[in-house]
Design a protein around this motif. Structure first.
Motif, short mmCIF file in Angstrom:
data_model
loop_
_atom_site.label_atom_id
_atom_site.label_comp_id
_atom_site.label_asym_id
_atom_site.label_seq_id
_atom_site.Cartn_x
_atom_site.Cartn_y
_atom_site.Cartn_z
N LYS A 1 -6.39 3.81 4.02
CA LYS A 1 -7.03 2.57 4.46
C LYS A 1 -6.83 2.44 5.96
O LYS A 1 -5.86 2.96 6.51
CB LYS A 1 -6.40 1.37 3.78
CG LYS A 1 -6.70 1.33 2.30
CD LYS A 1 -5.95 0.19 1.63
CE LYS A 1 -6.18 0.17 0.15
NZ LYS A 1 -7.22 -0.73 -0.30
N THR A 2 -7.73 1.73 6.61
CA THR A 2 -7.59 1.57 8.06
C THR A 2 -7.80 0.12 8.47
O THR A 2 -8.56 -0.61 7.83
CB THR A 2 -8.62 2.42 8.82
OG1 THR A 2 -9.93 2.12 8.32
CG2 THR A 2 -8.36 3.90 8.67
N THR A 3 -7.10 -0.26 9.52
CA THR A 3 -7.52 -1.46 10.26
C THR A 3 -7.59 -1.08 11.72
O THR A 3 -6.81 -0.27 12.21
CB THR A 3 -6.56 -2.65 10.10
OG1 THR A 3 -5.22 -2.19 10.21
CG2 THR A 3 -6.74 -3.35 8.79
N LYS A 34 -1.94 4.41 5.03
CA LYS A 34 -2.65 3.35 5.76
C LYS A 34 -2.50 3.62 7.25
O LYS A 34 -1.40 3.94 7.72
CB LYS A 34 -1.99 2.01 5.39
CG LYS A 34 -2.09 0.94 6.42
CD LYS A 34 -3.22 0.03 6.09
CE LYS A 34 -3.61 -0.81 7.29
NZ LYS A 34 -4.80 -1.59 7.01
N ASN A 80 -2.70 -4.11 -1.48
CA ASN A 80 -3.74 -3.83 -2.46
C ASN A 80 -3.90 -5.08 -3.31
O ASN A 80 -2.93 -5.53 -3.93
CB ASN A 80 -3.35 -2.65 -3.35
CG ASN A 80 -3.55 -1.33 -2.64
OD1 ASN A 80 -4.55 -1.13 -1.94
ND2 ASN A 80 -2.61 -0.41 -2.81
N ASN A 131 -8.03 8.86 1.09
CA ASN A 131 -7.88 7.52 0.53
C ASN A 131 -7.17 6.56 1.48
O ASN A 131 -6.77 5.47 1.10
CB ASN A 131 -7.11 7.58 -0.78
CG ASN A 131 -7.98 8.15 -1.89
OD1 ASN A 131 -9.19 7.89 -1.91
ND2 ASN A 131 -7.40 8.94 -2.77
N ILE A 186 0.83 -1.20 0.00
CA ILE A 186 0.00 0.00 0.00
C ILE A 186 0.86 1.25 0.00
O ILE A 186 0.53 2.24 -0.63
CB ILE A 186 -0.93 -0.02 1.23
CG1 ILE A 186 -1.95 -1.16 1.06
CG2 ILE A 186 -1.65 1.31 1.40
CD1 ILE A 186 -2.80 -1.43 2.28
#
Lengths: 293, 489, 303
Positions: free
Chosen positions: B265-267, B242, B488, B263, B162
């Motif tokens: 991304k997350t966890t 991220k 990705n 844009n 990513i």
């Protein structure tokens, strides 16, 4: 004198019923010549709430069905759509498609349903694992449906887009509430009729018509919705949805996809709406390999 | 046979265990720790430092740099540069070899890490030595091997990294959480800016030393210290692709909000309030041990702690009697003592939170039972606590306490306990104790939680995915599934 | 009257999860026992030994020497306790009794066709009577493992009752030979049967079969004793036997007792080690603590 045509009333689809919107509101849908095609329900926040109740009620039964059975039901949807192909082609044409494009879209929609029907009892095999932990335990991970999914379907791809986002959702055992394309809502209501005659339990798929402008905030803020899928490109709405998702840590997916392409045919779209559950259990160790207790 | 009334076991024995403290002679801590950016330890822009203390003694262990937005910017840029110029281009096999090397170096210095972890965080040395540090090393070792095999993990995809991952980790498992974050990110080809919690930064900074010694290219891993503001600067930095966060649900929600419309991304690995369910046909003594391990492991500072105990009504008295007796044999005190079972509460603030909930529990009319142990005078301590006769609607049942406090409810039927177990906004983990296999499979299917421990509890392994349902977060750490948040597809 | 009979269905005895027990053992074994705490434990362990000789080639001469050792473990170092008992075959009871006159060391006798137990009940009763009449203070019987494994729990229960009856004042230890019972569930069930049938002690093994007194078996039996105590208020003793030959293992056993049953069981009235070579290792460790240097076997008598 020629026979007077019976016009169809386009209603919304909640819990296997076709009610009118509780708000009594509508918006007129016209063809490119300005002729009225239908008065389409302008669904309200309360319609959405009712639909979520229906989807939550259906979740246990739908997710608990045998995967093979879900597969057969998705296939049955395809069969029903095939049998009413002419109607959908006509509706797409009314909404501005060429005859060729309309037929192509319906064909692809049917094939896509068949494609995802096939995945129902297979994706779990792809994404499940047995994990070789170092201790004396049996450990396995399986995907499970996330729950109730709110979907704001693609605006331009009226039927194919709707089918492409609903099929992976329900093939994975989720239930959903879908907002149909605002400018091309006709075949989504007809698709609800297809669903209603295809052994899909009421409440598994609920379809509303109306505007994303009005509903996206409610779709994304409802505390009993586990995930939201947004298939349009309004940046403000995307931001609002992502912010609202934080309220209950909703899973939010923003899809920018070409719904006509094979890009949207893959099990990873099913996986998006799955949770991985891992189970541990001790393994007793008595026997030749390790003779002491 | 006549039954003697209330037979009581006596655990206050004339044979006492002498103190057995782990040696700290070999521990070298610097007075001051700088930020690890671009392969070097650098001073913070504003020159500010904060103290990290030993929660068992309240003594200052070291001063640690406080990173501000310009430091964060420097770290993110270093990570970006390393990503574009080095790490992304490196053959995956070479990438893997660096990660293997880190794993080995942690193993070599395992005892040192364990002792520092215990000094900085207050957890018993038995746990940092036997759980945290080995699992951290193993996590690196496991993911190292994935680096050159990613295409096998995701059929028909072309998995790509990513970019720059901003990672924010909590204070309950400082080194282990760093490993959970860094190892998969690197294996997948990302570079990292990691921020440890402000109360427990030392093992992450020691890890930075190892990373430096390992020869990992500069900027691939940057470790910067600070509190919430530093974390916010990472979250809001436009150069981060991220965000991986482990911590409270409240902060998780703030982060999700903050990155909305970007844009990134997350966890999220967030809170929990796990049900631990004992059926009448359970192996009772092992279940009791599992309950103890479930709630008192790491002083209950565990997001997946089994904090809600459900006992089938016909065995409730017996189980509660056993739990009370077991509480008496738990040794609370010096975390560095090899015999200590329950160490210090991580911080003054956390102790205040726990005490607040204990008061709430008492005010709610629940019956409280605490171990008769003595607590040390200095430091932050909490007696292992049981609340009996609580209701599903009690606040101590509904809210995450994150301390050594167990609520006990009884149930009559399996339907009832499934409903109550799921009747919570969280969904991280659950425990089931029964000797009947079909009941286990029913429960593991019905419980809405990311990890279900059947006839065991609080087990972790690098190959085993971990993560939550509902408000416990999303994304998995561990196993093949733990790669996905960093790719990705 | 608060008197009632509890009928026990031994087929419904609690189950045991082996992996969980192993974890419990690992945790107990991680206790670090040092310095004065260690010396205390070593002496306590010495005092809990059933010094054992159970060989076909046992003679009076050998036994007399063993009995002397039982009372004089290491006279070079004053203040040591004696062992708890000397454990012999029935034919040796009289010799042991005489050799131990004037000490408070008990004489324990194995019986019931030890070690296999493959004899009719009348023979087992006679075997026991003989030992008791010759002065045995304690009887170590074996259960009929074949009947147990056939599921004939009532047979096993009745047999223990019958032997208990002829024991008189002698305390009865019931040996399960856990190495032949295969599972921990069976160990737990055997424990319940023996305790409800009147055992004063439950004991793991004869020492003739391996595995013998493994830590997992010991923990399961201690937990059974605890449940029996909770249910009845009656204490039952525990004797791991066979395979415990090091001071470290002995101390680990004592940790198990301390943290499962507590203070009341930390005495040779309620806990014993069945061992032949353990005593010397304990002595070596005691001397190491006393002198600060590691010991050699040459400095401790072998009997």
């Amino acid at each position: 004198m020629s026979r007077l045509e019976i016009l169809k009333t386009y209603k919304i689809y909640i819990g296997g019923q076709f009610p009118r919107t509780e708000s009594g509101r509508y918006y007129p849908l016209k063809d490119k010549n300005g002729k009225l095609l239908a008065n389409v329900c302008l669904s309200s926040r309360k319609d959405f709430r009712n639909a979520v109740v229906a989807a939550r009620g259906a979740f246990g039964g739908w997710s608990g069905r045998a995967a093979f059975n879900r597969s057969q039901i998705l296939y049955r949807i395809a069969e029903m759509l095939e049998s009413r192909k002419a109607q959908f082609i006509a509706e797409l044409q009314q909404q501005g498609s060429t005859a060729k494009a309309a037929e192509e879209e319906v064909n692809q929609s049917i094939d896509r349903l068949v494609y995802y029907a096939g995945w129902c009892d297979k994706y779990i095999q792809l994404y499940s694992t047995v994990n070789p932990v170092a201790s004396s335990h049996f450990n396995f991970s399986v995907p499970e449906p996330t729950g109730v999914v709110a979907i704001i379907a693609p605006e331009d791809s009226a039927l194919l887009g709707l089918v492409s986002v609903v099929a992976p959702c329900i093939s994975g055992g989720n239930t959903c509430v879908v907002l149909a394309s605002e400018s091309k809502p006709l075949c989504s209501v007809s698709f609800a009729e297809v669903l209603n005659s295809s052994d899909v339990t009421g409440g598994v798929v609920n379809i509303l018509t109306g505007t994303s402008k009005e509903l996206h905030s409610h779709f994304s803020s409802h505390m009993d919705v586990n995930a939201i899928v947004y298939c349009r490109d309004n940046k403000d709405e995307i931001k609002k949805i992502q912010q609202n998702a934080s309220l209950n840590v909703k899973r939010a997916f923003i899809y920018h996809k070409n719904w006509n392409s094979a890009e949207v045919e893959n099990p990873y779209m099913i996986l998006d709406l799955q949770e991985i559950k891992t189970t541990w259990h001790p393994i007793e160790n008595i026997g030749a390999a390790k003779s002491s207790y | 046979m006549t039954k003697k009334e209330n037979p009581k076991l006596q655990f206050n024995t004339s044979w006492e265990y002498a103190p057995a403290p782990e040696s700290t002679d070999h521990i070298r801590l610097k007075e001051k720790y700088d930020l690890f950016i671009d392969g070097k330890f650098v001073k913070p822009a504003k020159g500010k430092y904060f103290a990290t203390i030993n929660p068992a003694t309240e003594q200052v262990l070291a001063m640690v740099a406080e990173a501000d937005t310009s430091d964060v910017d420097k770290a993110v840029k270093a990570a970006r540069k390393a990503y574009e110029n080095v790490w992304k281009k490196m053959p995956p096999r070479e990438r893997g070899k660096y990660i293997y090397r880190i794993a080995r170096m942690i193993q070599e210095r395992a005892r040192e890490f364990a002792v520092i972890e215990t000094m900085d965080g207050g957890k018993p040395i038995r746990e940092s030595r036997d759980v945290d540090v080995p699992l951290a090393a193993n996590h690196f070792f496991y993911y190292a091997g994935w680096a050159d095999k990613l295409e096998y993990a995701f059929p028909n995809r072309n998995p790509q990294p990513i970019g720059v991952a901003g990672q924010i980790i909590p204070w309950n498992f400082p080194l282990l959480m760093a490993a959970w974050k860094i190892a998969p990110a690197l294996a997948a080809g990302n570079t990292v800016v990691l921020k440890p919690a402000e109360t427990t930064p030392l093992t992450a900074l020691k890890l930075a030393e190892i990373i430096q010694e390992s020869g990992l290219p500069d900027g691939v891993v940057n470790i910067i210290t600070g509190a919430g503001a530093t974390g916010a600067a990472i979250v809001n930095h436009p150069g981060v692709d991220k965000i991986a966060f482990t911590g409270s649900t409240a902060v998780g929600k703030i982060i999700i909000n903050a990155v909305a419309g970007t844009n990134k991304k997350t966890t999220m690995e967030l809170g929990g309030k796990a049900a631990n369910i004992i059926f009448e046909d359970a192996p009772i003594d092992q279940a009791v041990e599992g309950v103890i391990n479930g709630i008192f492991f790491n002083q209950g500072h565990v997001c997946c702690a089994g904090s809600r105990l459900f006992i089938q009504e016909n065995i409730a008295d017996k189980v509660i009697q056993k739990l009370k007796d077991r509480l008496e044999t738990l040794i609370i005190g010096d975390p560095l003592d090899k015999n200590t079972d329950i160490g210090a509460i991580n911080s003054k603030e956390q102790l205040a939170t726990i005490n607040k909930y204990i008061k709430i529990g008492i005010n709610e009319g629940a019956e409280i039972y605490q171990s008769s142990c003595n607590l040390p005078k200095k430091g932050f301590w909490c007696k292992p606590t049981l609340f009996i006769n609580v209701a599903q609607s009690s606040r101590i049942v509904q809210e995450e306490i994150f301390g050594p406090v167990l609520t006990i409810q009884t149930f009559r039927t399996i339907e009832e306990v499934i409903e109550k177990a799921n009747n919570i906004p969280y969904g991280l983990s659950a425990g089931v104790w029964t000797d009947k296999g079909s009941k286990i499979f029913n429960l593991t299917t019905k419980l809405r939680a990311g990890v279900v421990w059947a006839n065991t509890y609080n087990k972790f392994d690098p190959v085993s995915p971990f993560g939550g349902y509902k408000e416990s977060g999303y994304g998995r750490e561990g196993g093949i599934h733990g790669l996905m948040p960093y790719l990705n597809l | 009257m608060n008197k009632y009979i509890e009928l026990i269905d031994f087929s419904k005895t609690p189950t045991v999860d082996q992996v969980g027990v192993e974890e419990r053992v690992a945790r107990l074994n991680s206790r670090s026992i040092k310095k004065e705490s260690k010396v205390y434990a070593l002496k306590m362990a010495l005092n809990m030994i059933d010094l054992t000789t159970l060989e076909g080639k046992d003679t009076e001469g050998k036994l007399k020497q063993l009995c002397y050792k039982a009372a004089h473990l290491h006279d070079a170092y004053p203040g040591l306790p004696s062992v708890a008992a000397v454990c012999v075959y029935p034919t040796m009871v009289k010799t042991a009794k005489e050799a131990l006159k004037g000490t408070n060391i008990k004489v324990a006798s194995v019986s019931t066709a030890f070690p296999a137990g493959q004899a009719p009940r009348e023979v087992k009763i006679l075997d026991t009577k003989y030992a008791v009449e010759n002065g045995a203070d304690e009887i170590d019987m074996v259960i009929s493992r074949g009947e147990f494994l056939k599921g004939n729990y009532n047979f096993v229960f009745d047999e223990i009752c019958a032997i208990k009856e002829v024991c008189g004042n002698a305390r009865l230890k019931v040996i399960f030979e856990t190495g032949e019972l295969s599972t921990l569930d069976n160990v737990r069930r055997a424990s319940d049967i023996a305790m409800y049938a009147g055992a004063d002690f439950i004991k793991t093994s004869t020492g003739k079969i391996s595995p013998a007194a493994t830590p997992t078996v010991t923990v399961v039996m201690l937990e059974a004793i605890r449940d029996f105590y909770y249910a009845t208020g009656k204490m039952v003793g525990m004797k791991p036997a066979g395979g415990i030959s090091t001071a470290k293992a002995a101390i680990q056993n004592l940790v198990m007792v301390r943290e499962t049953l507590g203070e009341a069981w930390l005495t040779n009235e309620w806990f014993r080690f069945g061992a032949s070579s353990l005593a010397n290792d304990l002595l070596m460790q005691i001397m190491k603590e006393a002198t600060g240097v590691y010991q050699s076997k040459d400095y401790f008598s072998i009997d």
